[in-house]
Design a protein around this motif. Sequence first.
Motif, PDB file in Angstrom:
ATOM      1  N   UNK A  31       0.797  -1.200   0.052  1.00  0.00           N
ATOM      2  CA  UNK A  31       0.182   0.077  -0.027  1.00  0.00           C
ATOM      3  C   UNK A  31       0.918   1.334  -0.084  1.00  0.00           C
ATOM      4  N   UNK A  32       2.025   1.352   0.628  1.00  0.00           N
ATOM      5  CA  UNK A  32       2.763   2.403   0.652  1.00  0.00           C
ATOM      6  C   UNK A  32       3.493   2.841  -0.863  1.00  0.00           C
ATOM      7  N   UNK A  33       3.414   1.798  -1.752  1.00  0.00           N
ATOM      8  CA  UNK A  33       3.939   2.009  -2.974  1.00  0.00           C
ATOM      9  C   UNK A  33       3.048   2.642  -3.772  1.00  0.00           C
ATOM     10  N   UNK A  34       1.680   2.796  -3.551  1.00  0.00           N
ATOM     11  CA  UNK A  34       0.786   3.118  -4.566  1.00  0.00           C
ATOM     12  C   UNK A  34       0.809   4.644  -4.682  1.00  0.00           C
ATOM     13  N   UNK A  35       1.286   5.585  -3.837  1.00  0.00           N
ATOM     14  CA  UNK A  35       1.327   6.805  -4.005  1.00  0.00           C
ATOM     15  C   UNK A  35       2.557   7.299  -5.120  1.00  0.00           C
ATOM     16  N   UNK A  36       3.485   6.506  -4.838  1.00  0.00           N
ATOM     17  CA  UNK A  36       4.643   6.619  -5.643  1.00  0.00           C
ATOM     18  C   UNK A  36       4.757   5.931  -7.036  1.00  0.00           C
ATOM     19  N   UNK A  37       3.879   4.995  -7.273  1.00  0.00           N
ATOM     20  CA  UNK A  37       3.719   4.020  -8.310  1.00  0.00           C
ATOM     21  C   UNK A  37       3.920   4.673  -9.742  1.00  0.00           C
ATOM     22  N   UNK A  38       3.398   5.695  -9.957  1.00  0.00           N
ATOM     23  CA  UNK A  38       3.577   6.299 -11.449  1.00  0.00           C
ATOM     24  C   UNK A  38       4.614   7.219 -11.527  1.00  0.00           C
ATOM     25  N   UNK A  39       5.690   7.464 -10.531  1.00  0.00           N
ATOM     26  CA  UNK A  39       6.885   8.216 -10.549  1.00  0.00           C
ATOM     27  C   UNK A  39       7.826   7.137 -11.273  1.00  0.00           C
ATOM     28  N   UNK A  40       8.774   7.938 -12.040  1.00  0.00           N
ATOM     29  CA  UNK A  40       9.630   7.541 -12.812  1.00  0.00           C
ATOM     30  C   UNK A  40      10.793   6.701 -11.700  1.00  0.00           C
ATOM     31  N   UNK A  41      11.164   5.435 -12.356  1.00  0.00           N
ATOM     32  CA  UNK A  41      12.198   4.589 -11.789  1.00  0.00           C
ATOM     33  C   UNK A  41      11.649   4.163 -10.246  1.00  0.00           C
ATOM     34  N   UNK A  42      10.511   4.096 -10.000  1.00  0.00           N
ATOM     35  CA  UNK A  42       9.917   3.502  -8.625  1.00  0.00           C
ATOM     36  C   UNK A  42       9.644   2.183  -8.925  1.00  0.00           C
ATOM     37  N   UNK A  43       9.699   1.229  -8.035  1.00  0.00           N
ATOM     38  CA  UNK A  43       9.739  -0.200  -8.046  1.00  0.00           C
ATOM     39  C   UNK A  43       9.017  -0.433  -6.635  1.00  0.00           C
ATOM     40  N   UNK A  44       8.097  -1.454  -6.506  1.00  0.00           N
ATOM     41  CA  UNK A  44       7.859  -1.822  -5.174  1.00  0.00           C
ATOM     42  C   UNK A  44       8.798  -2.284  -4.155  1.00  0.00           C
TER      43      UNK A  44
END
Length: 95
Positions: A31-44
């Motif tokens: 769940x803490x990945x959802x706010x940054x999921x659309x940021x470049x180079x982010x991975x869960x």
Amino acid sequence: LADEGSVRIGLGQADGSLTLTVSDNDPGIPPDFIPVAFDRFSRPDESRSARDGGGGLGLAIVSAIVTSAHGTVTLENRASGGVRVSVILPAAEKN
């Protein structure tokens, strides 16, 4: 091949917009990945390398394309398990 799961794709039209949904039945994402999921180079899972876990660009590219078309894109964990990505685009205007 092992039976690993499924992916469902839906397309609908209502109120002058098109909605595309893609959902799966994998375990979901943190769940803490959802706010940054659309940021470049982010991975869960940052412990995975780009070689075996992707470069973290896929959802960023989707977001850029959808935004440039004046649409919205959301990502959510489904209550029944898995993830749902929803893209809402305004219908094209007739000339």
